[in-house]
Structure formats: C-alpha cells, structure tokens
Design an enzyme around this catalytic site. Structure first.
Site, PDB file in Angstrom:
ATOM      1  N   THR A  91     -10.624 -12.532  72.862  1.00  0.00           N
ATOM      2  CA  THR A  91     -11.887 -12.360  72.135  1.00  0.00           C
ATOM      3  C   THR A  91     -12.955 -13.246  72.761  1.00  0.00           C
ATOM      4  OG1 THR A  91     -12.998 -12.495  69.989  1.00  0.00           O
ATOM      5  CG2 THR A  91     -11.387 -14.207  70.434  1.00  0.00           C
ATOM      6  N   ASN A 130     -15.484 -13.956  70.721  1.00  0.00           N
ATOM      7  CA  ASN A 130     -16.162 -14.376  69.492  1.00  0.00           C
ATOM      8  C   ASN A 130     -15.540 -15.682  68.962  1.00  0.00           C
ATOM      9  OD1 ASN A 130     -16.920 -14.679  66.753  1.00  0.00           O
ATOM     10  ND2 ASN A 130     -17.367 -12.483  66.586  1.00  0.00           N
ATOM     11  N   HIS A 184     -16.339 -17.496  66.460  1.00  0.00           N
ATOM     12  CA  HIS A 184     -16.157 -17.518  64.997  1.00  0.00           C
ATOM     13  C   HIS A 184     -14.789 -16.938  64.646  1.00  0.00           C
ATOM     14  CE1 HIS A 184     -20.288 -18.626  63.987  1.00  0.00           C
ATOM     15  NE2 HIS A 184     -20.662 -17.789  64.937  1.00  0.00           N
ATOM     16  N   LYS A 185     -14.481 -15.811  65.291  1.00  0.00           N
ATOM     17  CA  LYS A 185     -13.177 -15.187  65.023  1.00  0.00           C
ATOM     18  C   LYS A 185     -12.044 -16.129  65.430  1.00  0.00           C
ATOM     19  CE  LYS A 185     -14.324 -10.269  65.626  1.00  0.00           C
ATOM     20  NZ  LYS A 185     -13.904  -9.047  66.312  1.00  0.00           N
ATOM     21  N   GLU A 234     -13.006  -2.664  75.379  1.00  0.00           N
ATOM     22  CA  GLU A 234     -13.322  -1.932  74.140  1.00  0.00           C
ATOM     23  C   GLU A 234     -13.507  -0.453  74.437  1.00  0.00           C
ATOM     24  OE1 GLU A 234     -14.884  -2.806  70.796  1.00  0.00           O
ATOM     25  OE2 GLU A 234     -14.792  -4.992  70.895  1.00  0.00           O
ATOM     26  N   ASP A 293      -9.736  -6.277  65.971  1.00  0.00           N
ATOM     27  CA  ASP A 293     -10.939  -5.477  65.848  1.00  0.00           C
ATOM     28  C   ASP A 293     -11.274  -5.367  64.369  1.00  0.00           C
ATOM     29  OD1 ASP A 293     -12.639  -4.167  67.945  1.00  0.00           O
ATOM     30  OD2 ASP A 293     -12.653  -2.627  66.391  1.00  0.00           O
ATOM     31  N   LYS A 322     -13.451 -18.418  52.394  1.00  0.00           N
ATOM     32  CA  LYS A 322     -13.563 -17.101  53.050  1.00  0.00           C
ATOM     33  C   LYS A 322     -12.197 -16.663  53.583  1.00  0.00           C
ATOM     34  CE  LYS A 322     -15.545 -14.394  56.791  1.00  0.00           C
ATOM     35  NZ  LYS A 322     -16.296 -14.300  58.044  1.00  0.00           N
ATOM     36  N   HIS A 369     -10.715 -10.146  55.100  1.00  0.00           N
ATOM     37  CA  HIS A 369      -9.956  -9.171  55.882  1.00  0.00           C
ATOM     38  C   HIS A 369      -9.204  -9.866  57.020  1.00  0.00           C
ATOM     39  CE1 HIS A 369     -13.910  -9.989  57.334  1.00  0.00           C
ATOM     40  NE2 HIS A 369     -13.793  -9.277  58.440  1.00  0.00           N
ATOM     41  N   ARG A 370      -9.897 -10.805  57.703  1.00  0.00           N
ATOM     42  CA  ARG A 370      -9.281 -11.507  58.843  1.00  0.00           C
ATOM     43  C   ARG A 370      -8.178 -12.431  58.344  1.00  0.00           C
ATOM     44  NH1 ARG A 370     -13.580 -12.636  60.684  1.00  0.00           N
ATOM     45  NH2 ARG A 370     -13.660 -10.728  61.914  1.00  0.00           N
TER      46      ARG A 370
HETATM   47  P1  IMP Z   1     -15.664  -6.400  66.925  1.00  0.00           P
HETATM   48  O1  IMP Z   1     -14.417  -6.480  66.102  1.00  0.00           O
HETATM   49  O2  IMP Z   1     -15.736  -7.494  67.957  1.00  0.00           O
HETATM   50  O3  IMP Z   1     -15.909  -5.036  67.466  1.00  0.00           O
HETATM   51  O4  IMP Z   1     -16.903  -6.732  66.006  1.00  0.00           O
HETATM   52  C1  IMP Z   1     -16.960  -6.401  64.683  1.00  0.00           C
HETATM   53  C2  IMP Z   1     -18.335  -6.729  64.117  1.00  0.00           C
HETATM   54  O5  IMP Z   1     -18.214  -6.592  62.705  1.00  0.00           O
HETATM   55  C3  IMP Z   1     -18.800  -8.166  64.363  1.00  0.00           C
HETATM   56  O6  IMP Z   1     -19.605  -8.291  65.479  1.00  0.00           O
HETATM   57  C4  IMP Z   1     -19.592  -8.472  63.089  1.00  0.00           C
HETATM   58  O7  IMP Z   1     -20.900  -8.004  63.213  1.00  0.00           O
HETATM   59  C5  IMP Z   1     -18.850  -7.635  62.052  1.00  0.00           C
HETATM   60  N1  IMP Z   1     -17.825  -8.465  61.408  1.00  0.00           N
HETATM   61  C6  IMP Z   1     -16.482  -8.425  61.587  1.00  0.00           C
HETATM   62  N2  IMP Z   1     -15.866  -9.346  60.836  1.00  0.00           N
HETATM   63  C7  IMP Z   1     -16.850  -9.996  60.195  1.00  0.00           C
HETATM   64  C8  IMP Z   1     -16.832 -11.074  59.277  1.00  0.00           C
HETATM   65  O8  IMP Z   1     -15.816 -11.685  58.940  1.00  0.00           O
HETATM   66  N3  IMP Z   1     -18.046 -11.440  58.819  1.00  0.00           N
HETATM   67  C9  IMP Z   1     -19.211 -10.832  59.176  1.00  0.00           C
HETATM   68  N4  IMP Z   1     -19.273  -9.840  60.027  1.00  0.00           N
HETATM   69  C10 IMP Z   1     -18.096  -9.423  60.550  1.00  0.00           C
END
Ligand code: IMP
Length: 191
Positions: free
Chosen positions: A7, A9, A11-12, A36, A65, A164, A169-170
């Site tokens: 990833t 991201n 934050h993730k 992707e 995802d 959170k 979901h995460r």
């Molecule tokens: P991807 O999974 O990288 O394709 O991105 C999913 C997108 O959904 C992210 O860029 C966020 O904009 C949104 N998203 C996914 N999970 C969250 C969360 O926990 N909080 C806020 N937005 C989220």
C-alpha cells in the site's frame, strides 16, 4: 512476526498495524507498488493485486482494498472511492446527497493475504450514514462525513484512532486476518 503490506497509504498502514500488533504481527511497507485493476468488486481488485505482488516479491504479503458505498447513489463511489475522493472529495458526495432523504452508507474493506499456497480474503463492513456536513479532524479520506452506527452520532474523524479501529471496516477485516494467523501458526511470515 512480519508481513509485507502493499500500500502507498500510510493511514491504512498505521490503522492496520494498530490492530495486528494485538496479534504480534507487524506489517512492513512492500517495496513494490500495488497494481490496481478496474472492477466493480473490491475482492477482485484486492486478489489480483495480491497475486501480482506475491509473484514479484516472493514473500508473504497483504493487500487491502476499501470503499464507501452510498445507498441512495446505488453504491457509488464503491470501488472508485479513491478516484472520487481525489476529484470531488467529501464536498462532492455531500452535494450529490443534497436532495436525498436516505443518507445510509457503508464502508467495506477486503484484505487479501498471499503466501505459500494460501490466497485468503477477509472482509469487514462498517454501517452508518453520511453526515450533513464534515465534522472532526482525525483520520483520512471520507472520515469527516461518515457517521458510524453505534458511535453516538460522531463521524470517523471525531473518533480516537482506537475507537475507529474497534468499529471500522478495516478494523474488522484486519482482526479477522489476525485471528486466522494466530490460529494457523507462524508459517505466514517474512523469511
Ligand atoms: P483504495 O482502497 O486505495 O482504492 O482507496 C479507497 C478509498 O476509499 C480511499 O482513498 C478513501 O478515499 C476511501 N476510504 C477507504 N477507507 C477509508 C476510511 O477508513 N476512511 C475514510 N475513507 C476511506
């Protein structure tokens, strides 16, 4: 016990590590980018990316995802959440809902583990609704406009990170992964 996480991201990565640390697992950023594909299915996107990353890395890894599904918009933005966030953002979603009574929404997350002979998916869902206006300063993405069920009307951005993770979901998907790793032993780790 260490596993790669494909990833970009951060934050993730932080959210996932705060959950998996309870299971003695540390996720390390994978050296390669997540590939992707376009699909209406989060699971298909995550599985494809996990298989591709595992082929190139050769070490156990996870891919995640996720997306925001708004009921009155027929599930939009769903798998396109990342692009929609970058283009119209939270304000755009609020504008699309201006004339809608139904503000129900959910976040979904699919985590796919690839390693050895295993390709396993773990799914997490957080039900809630879209706020009338953005609130709070924490988190990322659509957090300021997502009011999670059972959180006293607060948006994800108004929750502490641990709050959170307990309901998100995460959090649910990575806890399911952590439980599976705990049950099935240490073979799922970086060599
Ligand atoms: P991807 O999974 O990288 O394709 O991105 C999913 C997108 O959904 C992210 O860029 C966020 O904009 C949104 N998203 C996914 N999970 C969250 C969360 O926990 N909080 C806020 N937005 C989220």
């Amino acid at each position: 016990m260490e596993i790669y996480f494909a990833t970009g991201n951060l934050h993730k990565l932080a959210e996932a590590n705060s959950i998996l640390s309870e299971f003695g697992v540390l996720l390390k950023p994978a050296p390669s980018q997540k590939i992707e594909i376009q699909s209406d299915s989060l699971e298909e996107i995550a599985r494809y990316a996990a298989e591709a990353a595992y082929r190139s890395l050769g070490s156990p890894l996870v891919v995640e995802d996720s997306g925001l599904f708004v009921e009155s918009l027929n599930g939009f933005p769903g798998p396109y959440s990342s692009y929609v966030y970058k283009t119209i953002g939270c304000g755009g979603i609020l504008r699309l809902l201006e004339d809608k009574c139904n503000r129900a929404a959910r976040f979904e997350c699919v985590v796919v583990y690839a390693g050895g002979d295993s390709l396993r998916s773990f799914v997490g869902v957080a039900n809630g609704s879209i706020a009338e206006s953005p609130r709070g300063s924490g988190g990322f993405g659509f957090d300021p406009i997502f009011v999670c069920e059972g959180c006293g009307g607060r948006t994800f951005s108004e929750l502490r990170p641990s709050e959170k993770s307990a309901v998100s979901h995460r959090g649910r998907a990575f806890r399911a992964l952590g439980e599976w790793i705990s049950r099935s032993g240490r073979e799922h780790t970086l060599k």
